[in-house]
Design an enzyme around this catalytic site. Structure first.
Site, PDB file in Angstrom:
ATOM      1  N   ASP A 176     -10.196  -4.693  -5.403  1.00 60.74           N
ATOM      2  CA  ASP A 176      -9.657  -3.949  -4.268  1.00 60.74           C
ATOM      3  C   ASP A 176     -10.450  -2.660  -4.133  1.00 60.74           C
ATOM      4  OD1 ASP A 176      -8.189  -2.384  -2.487  1.00 60.74           O
ATOM      5  OD2 ASP A 176      -6.245  -2.985  -3.279  1.00 60.74           O
ATOM      6  N   HIS A 200      -7.547  -5.741   0.072  1.00 65.17           N
ATOM      7  CA  HIS A 200      -6.334  -4.948  -0.081  1.00 65.17           C
ATOM      8  C   HIS A 200      -5.099  -5.648   0.472  1.00 65.17           C
ATOM      9  CE1 HIS A 200      -4.507  -1.036  -0.846  1.00 65.17           C
ATOM     10  NE2 HIS A 200      -4.069  -0.944   0.392  1.00 65.17           N
ATOM     11  N   SER A 224       0.830  -1.199   0.000  1.00 62.55           N
ATOM     12  CA  SER A 224       0.000   0.000   0.000  1.00 62.55           C
ATOM     13  C   SER A 224       0.870   1.258   0.000  1.00 62.55           C
ATOM     14  CB  SER A 224      -0.955  -0.045   1.196  1.00 62.55           C
ATOM     15  OG  SER A 224      -2.015   0.864   1.036  1.00 62.55           O
TER      16      SER A 224
END
Length: 269
Positions: free
Chosen positions: A220, A249, A99
């Site tokens: 996602d 995610h 991320s």
């Protein structure tokens, strides 16, 4: 400025064995335990560096360690990453960033071009807000509503966010991330959320020359597939996109065997 004992402050540890080193960096609300499912297999062939960012609830006194002004951009995180590799005497490592950490690693690679031999960007996004010519996944009103919910009832928001961020068909992984989010706390969680979800780092991608692998979940909520395509088309150096058949995610939690297969294929090809 020299940062003393940074590795200790970031709970950094070196495990495994092998000639090559992989650095695993978690994302918003997480800690190094997010890699637990893939760690045993990776340790068979590689040295692994794990650590916790200053915002993580796993860091001692993290609410005083995390300076919202200092960490109002990813640049400070990238500087911490570079300082950590210097302190641990690491060079030419493989960086796996989940991320926000994917973009942090990209920034660090621009600052220090030979720091990493490869970037593996997991569910990463340079911008989350939609524009006329860019699909980031969210409207600005979505973000303002989220910030309001974080501020007004962080505990409730953490529970609901965890069930969106992690595939709900994997309750233990949902619970793991939920507990991690709650440990972070609203004092850190709110300013960091604004940093992450209002950021725009599209402009750095054409400066990234380190070979990249972009790992994207099939579905996602935070990062649509168009973002992976945008990154692939914009990154200056070599890049490839790998789609993992999971929701949410966190592919390293909900599809860890497929995730490991992708890592193995990328690093041995």
């Amino acid at each position: 400025m020299v940062i003393l004992n940074l590795s200790r402050n970031m709970n950094a540890r070196l495990v495994g064995s092998g000639k090559e080193t992989i650095i695993l960096a978690h994302g918003y609300g997480g800690d190094q335990s997010v890699w637990d499912k893939i760690l045993p297999k990776l340790c068979e062939s590689y040295q692994i560096v794990l650590f916790d960012w200053s915002f993580s609830g796993a860091v001692k006194d993290h609410q005083s360690v995390f300076d919202a002004d200092k960490y109002s951009s990813y640049e400070a995180f990238a500087d911490d990453l570079i300082a950590l590799t210097d302190e641990m005497k690491l060079d030419s490592s493989i960086f796996v960033g989940h991320s926000m950490s994917g973009i942090i690693g990209a920034i660090a690679s621009i600052k220090r071009p030979h720091l990493f031999t490869r970037l593996i960007l997991v569910a990463s996004s340079p911008r989350f807000i939609n524009l006329v010519d860019y699909e980031g996944g969210f409207e600005i009103l979505d973000m303002e509503e989220m910030f309001k919910n974080i501020e007004e009832n962080y505990e409730v928001w953490s529970s609901s966010f965890a069930r969106i961020a992690v595939d709900p068909s994997d309750p233990p992984s949902v619970e793991k991330f939920e507990k991690s989010l709650k440990r972070m706390g609203v004092e850190v969680g709110l300013p960091l959320a604004k940093n992450v979800f209002l950021s725009d780092y599209r402009g750095i991608l054409d400066k990234v020359i380190t070979p990249c692998t972009i790992i994207q979940c099939k579905t996602d909520f935070a990062v649509p597939n168009s973002v992976a395509t945008f990154m692939h088309n914009t990154i200056k150096g070599e890049s490839t996109v790998e789609i993992i058949n999971t929701r949410g995610h966190f592919p390293q939690l909900t599809a860890h065997e497929e995730f490991l297969n992708v890592i193995h294929r990328v690093l041995t090809s």
